[in-house]
Design an enzyme around this catalytic site. Sequence first.
Site, short mmCIF file in Angstrom:
data_model
loop_
_atom_site.label_atom_id
_atom_site.label_comp_id
_atom_site.label_asym_id
_atom_site.label_seq_id
_atom_site.Cartn_x
_atom_site.Cartn_y
_atom_site.Cartn_z
N ASP A 218 0.85 -1.20 0.00
CA ASP A 218 0.00 0.00 0.00
C ASP A 218 0.89 1.25 0.00
O ASP A 218 2.03 1.17 -0.44
CB ASP A 218 -0.99 -0.04 1.17
CG ASP A 218 -2.29 0.68 0.82
OD1 ASP A 218 -2.22 1.84 0.38
OD2 ASP A 218 -3.37 0.10 0.97
N HIS A 243 1.70 2.08 -3.07
CA HIS A 243 0.78 3.03 -3.68
C HIS A 243 1.40 4.42 -3.73
O HIS A 243 0.70 5.40 -3.95
CB HIS A 243 -0.55 3.07 -2.92
CG HIS A 243 -1.38 1.83 -3.08
ND1 HIS A 243 -2.66 1.72 -2.59
CD2 HIS A 243 -1.10 0.65 -3.67
CE1 HIS A 243 -3.13 0.51 -2.88
NE2 HIS A 243 -2.20 -0.15 -3.52
#
Length: 399
Positions: A218, A243
Amino acid sequence: MHLTLLPLLVAFFGLAFATAPSARASCTLKPLGQGKDDSPQFIAAMQACSTVVIPEGSTLNISTRLNTTGLTNRHLSLQGTMRFNPNIPYWSENGFPFPFQTQITFWILGGTNIVVDGGGTLDGAGQAWYDAFASNSSLLRPVTLTLFQATNVLVQDIFMINSPEWFNFVNEGKNVTFNNVTFNAASTSSHGASNTDGWDIYRSDTVVISNSVINNGDDCVSFKVSLHTTNVLVANLNCTGSHGISVGSLGQFAGVFDIVENVTATNIRMSNAENGARIKAFAGSGVGSGMVNNITFSGFIESAVDNPVVIDQCYETSAADCEAFPSNVFISNILFTTISGTGTSSVVADLACSPGARCSNITVDNLALTGPSGKAEFECQNVNLTGNAASLFGACTVT
Ligand SMILES: *[C@@H]1O[C@H](CO)[C@@H](O)[C@H](O)[C@H]1NC(C)=O
Ligand SMILES: *[C@@H]1O[C@H](CO)[C@@H](O)[C@H](O)[C@H]1NC(C)=O
Ligand SMILES: *[C@@H]1O[C@H](CO)[C@@H](O)[C@H](O)[C@H]1NC(C)=O
Ligand SMILES: *[C@@H]1O[C@H](CO)[C@@H](O)[C@H](O)[C@H]1NC(C)=O
Ligand SMILES: *[C@@H]1O[C@H](CO)[C@@H](O)[C@H](O)[C@H]1NC(C)=O
Ligand SMILES: *[C@@H]1O[C@H](CO)[C@@H](O)[C@H](O)[C@H]1NC(C)=O
Ligand SMILES: *[C@@H]1O[C@H](CO)[C@@H](O)[C@H](O)[C@H]1NC(C)=O
Ligand SMILES: *[C@@H]1O[C@H](CO)[C@@H](O)[C@H](O)[C@H]1NC(C)=O
Ligand SMILES: *[C@@H]1O[C@H](CO)[C@@H](O)[C@H](O)[C@H]1NC(C)=O
Ligand SMILES: *[C@@H]1O[C@H](CO)[C@@H](O)[C@H](O)[C@H]1NC(C)=O
């Protein structure tokens, strides 16, 4: 003669420290052994000793939650491992809750003048959590380490592996540094290591994150629903599978004014990631407001990144709603500079501001990004760009 006296002197001073009201000098923690929980002895040592050593080669079994807050002048020399026993029913009921984004955590560490180092490992034992989350999307998974009301804290030279959820949460921190931390969250099953953000920073001032390698599922670094986070330096990171470095999402909650100001992210390698440098804020009705000011993203080298450069000021908002209810998170004085590498699609930069002139002084310099097959598209909306890469974007769509 002197040599034989030495142990007596050590014993004498050891006793003196033990009976003094202030913390004892140094304590070494040995695991209690198979089947035993080391959490109580860990908490007791952190409260009583100015230095706590977890020796190399030993693994503490952390089976109950750790509250080590309100400490002063502590050094945790983590040479061995602290492993968080994946007793899912226990932690989902007993992890310390943070209403903010409905998080729980294994460990809250706080106070003033705290150093954590030593070359050892915090092991979140995440596999059981990744697998359980796949069949229960409302499962609360613990953040490994939460620095809570921590001032003058240095975390360096350690490894963090397989966090069930975010690795680090800096909540109301002041002057917090992470340096030379290596993260790895890798699932061995078909279920991914979701939400394993490297760092989430919330309501904090003066945070440095440097010289670290992150392999996760993430955000590499995220400034979440941030209320007030200022003066952050993120430097020399190698992020894989993440991310990205993400400011936001901001302005999500009605009645909350989010501020993220004075952030520099520099010298970042970003590979196989969803985003590179990103700012995202909500628009629409019934959401919050805020300000993102003076943010610099510089020296990014990106490889196979889906969205290398992003502003999304209509985050999770339809175009019609964004038009009717423009974002109230104002974005100003932003610099994207010296960003190179490859995207996974032809759109390599997308600076989409909300209608209503919510973005000001956005500069793009020295962008050298290409999509697959060498084609590159630069998109923008509702923003006047300056800088030597502004011409790549052409005229931005205005709605
Ligand atoms: C850790 O402690 C818990 C609780 O006492 C126990 O059930 C578990 O077996 C222990 N784990 C290890 C590896 O010793
Ligand atoms: C942690 O312990 C301190 C006292 O040592 C206490 O004041 C505080 O409420 C505890 N925090 C939580 C979240 O339980
Ligand atoms: C899913 O997780 C939630 C939150 O931890 C828990 O309350 C619920 O019982 C779990 N559901 C199942 C089917 O295990
Ligand atoms: C900030 O924290 C560091 C420890 O990481 C400490 O050395 C430094 O003195 C602190 N700075 C201030 C202004 O207190
Ligand atoms: C980074 O930390 C590791 C231990 O985790 C250590 O071996 C290494 O020397 C450190 N690197 C630097 C540059 O201090
Ligand atoms: C960054 O990480 C990638 C993948 O883990 C690795 O291939 C690369 O060598 C790393 N680069 C540096 C500078 O550490
Ligand atoms: C931003 O940085 C400037 C220059 O260092 C400083 O004067 C200002 O107070 C900072 N803003 C905040 C909100 O800390
Ligand atoms: C912007 O933030 C940086 C830190 O990221 C700081 O050095 C600089 O002084 C700030 N500029 C202004 C005008 O506040
Ligand atoms: C625009 O932002 C840049 C940083 O990107 C800053 O150096 C400059 O002073 C800002 N210009 C104005 C007019 O505020
Ligand atoms: C662009 O600049 C012009 C002239 O200053 C201004 O009228 C317009 O509102 C700006 N547009 C946006 C989207 O900020």
